[in-house]
Design an enzyme around this catalytic site. Structure first.
Site, PDB file in Angstrom:
ATOM      1  CE1 TYR A 132      36.446  33.059  18.026  1.00  0.00           C
ATOM      2  CE2 TYR A 132      36.963  33.635  15.759  1.00  0.00           C
ATOM      3  CZ  TYR A 132      37.057  33.891  17.116  1.00  0.00           C
ATOM      4  OH  TYR A 132      37.746  34.987  17.557  1.00  0.00           O
ATOM      5  CG  ASP A 192      29.492  32.821  20.340  1.00  0.00           C
ATOM      6  OD1 ASP A 192      30.707  32.674  20.172  1.00  0.00           O
ATOM      7  OD2 ASP A 192      28.917  33.917  20.196  1.00  0.00           O
ATOM      8  CB  ILE A 243      28.747  37.256  18.888  1.00  0.00           C
ATOM      9  CG1 ILE A 243      29.505  36.568  17.778  1.00  0.00           C
ATOM     10  CG2 ILE A 243      29.175  36.734  20.226  1.00  0.00           C
ATOM     11  CD1 ILE A 243      31.016  36.827  17.900  1.00  0.00           C
ATOM     12  CE  LYS A 258      33.010  38.975  15.007  1.00  0.00           C
ATOM     13  NZ  LYS A 258      34.276  39.325  14.369  1.00  0.00           N
TER      14      LYS A 258
END
Lengths: 397, 398
Positions: A130, A215, A217, A253
């Site tokens: 990202y 992470d 998410i 998300k």
């Protein structure tokens, strides 16, 4: 008119015509807009979820408006913990006392860095990753990112060997590696890590006594097999120093609510929790929002339905996009999660080894086809020709 | 469950509740404003569309829920800019494009420190000051705070001598001073900084070419004369020489409206580079779009805002007056103040000896036996023992 370039049976022209057709599915931004109708319906049926509604809510206004305890509303933490469990099929449970708020996922990433590392320290990050990690992890913290290059030859799987190699190189350069960050499900790949890979990474960090930040998410955006395996499940299976394990989460998300800035740091390490909690004062979730979400998420029937329906709609959208691309000979990395696909346009590059060629192709896609996709180079990928296409940012039609 | 309060590092006490815990400690240590919630309730009931979670407002839900632009909702910035002007009796106007969000005032303080200073740099801060500055300005930024000692002998006025002395101390220690941080009206003291002093401070910082950060979060709480002068008025008057790139204001809606839970922190800078940097940093602590939307609606209602400001001031003035008069009746003086949600109480006569240890002993008596949570002066880095901050706005009349 576009320049016509023959590439096998496919011309760039026909590709762009196809992509133009597919723009009905994407406007480039990385949001999940597929299920707002469900939330809007729920909101209208549940006026008690707002502190601004007559009779039901306004009595709570004063208490909520005043609430600035950095532990967060108890009900909020309980419901987020429950949601995290549901997104993992009930295979693990989460302790509300280990939930710390932060200013969105952006704030969560930065906070965990401040807690775990000093300026100059480094974290290993598998590529592609990202783009905003460069800002979130490094800008104000002074922490360095050491990329762990993954390649298309094995579908960009993170291998222990690659991680070891990056770690060794850092040691030789006298850089203090504090941990490894993985994004699972992956942005931009849309894939989930399998149990074996996760276990090997856990064993690696445990051996080196460095941290593992996961992470997660996109946990609830998994829409097909293989099933999502959370780090929380792995540490139940193997013996590891839990003080090294931390999870980042957000409702941006999974629930499609990026504006509400709900970032979560979940740590198995008490010292990190305590530090993170004090730091959360710099980015607490608005109590108005905590209250609303606590009520929304406490509706089990709604949440179960939402998660199922969201998965279904993501699967449909993903299928539509990938099938359409396949029909013109464009492959995407096989994926089972996320709000995007990782599209392989290597064959269309004038020079398959050149990132300049990738940028040229990207500009054509953006300017002439008017489709906003993200070029692989922005994700620090080692090979040119890959593009991320988002498919969930426009509503159902 | 009873509300529990941490008092100091090691003690917990339970908070007073009229029926559930009449033996509890009365909370007067939190600078909150709870006096005007009935006005807000009334407004909310009349304006259901201000919330995206009501039947009337739900049509906006999607657009607001996905809105994460770090500029913030235009309506929100416009409404806040207008409100800031009103709170300053429209003697200054504010540009919505200079408004940057942050995670409450806590986030605003930290963000301005990140924008203006590097690790090791310092800010001058007059004492006594808000204890949270030690964390907000220093913790993750690596910035230092150098106290500018102010004393009761001249009612804690900030003098140029004290400023110069603090600045010299830094120079001698090879510490780079990047700016001066003032809180106006003052926390914990209450009073405003006079216009003359403000102009002198601007001249001082301008001359040294350092920043002036003005924390004006209590701007709405002027009770009576003399009038509050915002740094924005000094700038707009343009009477004295001043490089605007050095001027920044910290604000939040916590105190003026009574919404600390909503985390609406604002950094307002006259420096374009700072606005740009801060805006990018605001991603770490944006205001929830749901809250931006509500605030935008509420503050756009001129009639409501004007009424609220007047009523809030009236109630605070009454509470302040009731409080200080009763204290005076038992021979306790407070620093003369015309603003804030608290008073600065002089208990020096009650100290066994003029030491900070004696101050802590007295404080524990006040908490444990009198059951009042007040804040001891030492926690605000006050140079003289015996002063206590008492908040009077965090309970309703009942």
């Amino acid at each position: 008119a576009l320049d016509t370039l023959m590439v096998g049976k496919l011309t760039t022209e026909s590709l762009f015509i196809l992509l133009a057709i597919l723009t009905g599915l994407s406007n480039g931004s990385l949001e999940n807009q597929l299920c707002f109708d469900l939330i809007e319906k729920w909101v209208k049926k549940n006026p008690n979820a707002s502190i601004c509604t007559a009779l039901e809510g306004v009595e709570n206004f004063k208490h909520i408006a005043n609430f600035q305890d950095y532990h967060g509303l108890k009900e909020f933490r309980q419901e987020v913990a429950k949601l995290m469990g549901k997104a993992r099929g009930g295979r693990v449970t989460f302790d509300p006392e280990r939930i710390v708020m932060s200013g969105g996922a952006t704030g969560a990433s930065e906070t965990i860095m401040f807690c775990l590392a000093d300026p100059g320290d480094a974290f290993l990050v598998p590529t592609p990753y990202y783009p905003a990690f460069n800002r979130d992890l490094r800008w104000r913290t002074g922490v360095q990112i050491i990329p762990v290059q993954c390649s298309s030859s094995n579908n960009f799987t993170v291998t222990r060997e690659a991680v070891e190699a990056a770690y060794q190189k850092a040691q030789e350069a006298n850089i203090n590696v504090k941990g490894l960050i993985i994004t699972n499900p992956s942005n931009p790949l849309g894939t989930t890590l399998d149990s074996q890979t996760l276990q090997s990474l856990v064993i690696f960090v445990n051996d080196k006594t460095i941290h593992l930040v996961c992470d997660e998410i996109y946990a609830a955006t998994v829409f097909s097999s293989p099933e999502f395996v959370s780090i929380a499940e792995i540490i139940q299976e193997i013996d590891v120093n839990r003080d090294l394990i931390h999870i980042l989460y957000s409702l941006s998300k999974d629930m499609g609510l990026p504006g509400f800035r709900v970032g979560i740091v979940y740590s198995y390490n008490d010292v990190v929790l305590s530090c993170g909690r004090r730091m959360s004062s710099f980015g607490l979730v608005s109590s108005q929002t905590q209250y609303f979400l606590a009520t929304l998420l406490s509706d089990d029937e709604f949440v179960d339905y939402f998660l199922r329906e969201s998965s279904k709609r993501l699967a449909r959208r993903h299928h539509k996009l990938t099938r359409g691309l396949e029909q013109v000979g464009i492959k995407c990395l096989k994926s089972n999660a996320g709000l995007f696909v990782w599209m392989d346009l290597r064959r269309l590059l004038e020079d398959p080894t050149s990132f300049d060629a990738e940028m040229k192709l990207w500009r054509t896609i953006v300017n002439d086809v008017k489709l906003n996709v993200s070029p692989g180079s922005s994700f620090h990928v080692a090979e040119p020709g890959w593009f991320r296409v988002c498919f969930a940012n426009m509503d159902e039609f | 469950a009873l509300d529990i309060l941490m008092v100091g590092k090691h003690t917990t006490v339970t908070l007073f509740h009229p029926t559930q815990n009449p033996e509890g400690v009365i909370q007067m240590g939190l600078a909150e404003n709870q006096l005007c919630f009935n006005l807000i309730h009334e407004w909310l009931l009349k304006n259901p569309e201000a919330s995206i979670c009501t039947a009337q407002g739900a049509a906006e839900f999607r657009d607001i829920a996905i809105f994460q632009d770090h500029h913030g909702l235009a309506e929100f910035r416009e409404a806040v800019a207008k409100f800031m002007g009103k709170v300053r009796r429209n003697r200054a106007s504010f540009d919505p494009d200079r408004i940057v969000m942050s995670g409450g005032a806590t986030g605003a303080h930290e963000m301005i420190a990140f924008c203006l200073a590097d690790p090791g740099d310092a800010f001058l801060v007059p004492t006594p000051y808000y204890p949270g500055f030690d964390r907000d300005l220093r913790w993750r930024t690596g910035v230092k705070l150098i106290p500018v000692v102010c004393e009761s002998s001249n009612d804690y006025q900030i003098t140029i001598e004290a400023l110069e002395a603090a600045y010299e101390t830094a120079q001698e220690a090879d510490i780079r001073v990047k700016g001066l941080l003032i809180t106006n009206p003052s926390n914990p003291l209450g009073p405003i900084i006079t216009k003359d002093t403000l102009e002198a401070l601007v001249t001082f910082t301008n001359h040294k070419n350092i920043h002036l950060v003005c924390d004006e979060i209590y701007a709405g709480y002027r009770l009576h004369q003399p009038e509050f002068t915002s740094i924005a008025e000094i700038i707009e008057e343009d009477k004295i020489c001043c490089n605007r790139d050095l001027i920044h204001i910290i604000y939040q809606l916590t105190q003026d409206m009574g919404f600390p839970g909503f985390r609406v922190g604002i950094v307002y800078s006259y420096n374009d580079a700072v606005v740009s940097c801060a805006r990018k940093m605001s991603s770490f602590g944006l205001v929830s779009s749901q809250t931006q939307y509500l605030i935008a609606s509420m503050l756009a209602d001129d009639e409501f805002v004007d009424k609220f400001i007047v009523e809030s001031r009236k109630r605070l003035a009454m509470r302040h007056s009731f409080f200080t008069q009763r204290l005076a009746q038992v021979g306790i003086n407070c620093l003369k103040s015309n603003a804030g949600l608290f008073v600065w109480m002089d208990l020096r006569r009650l100290l066994k000896e003029q030491t900070f240890e004696a101050e802590m002993v007295l404080w524990r008596v006040i908490i444990n036996e009198i059951k009042l949570n007040v804040s001891p002066g030492s926690s605000f880095h006050c140079s003289e023992p015996g002063w206590f901050r008492v908040c009077f706005a965090n309970r309703t009349n009942s």
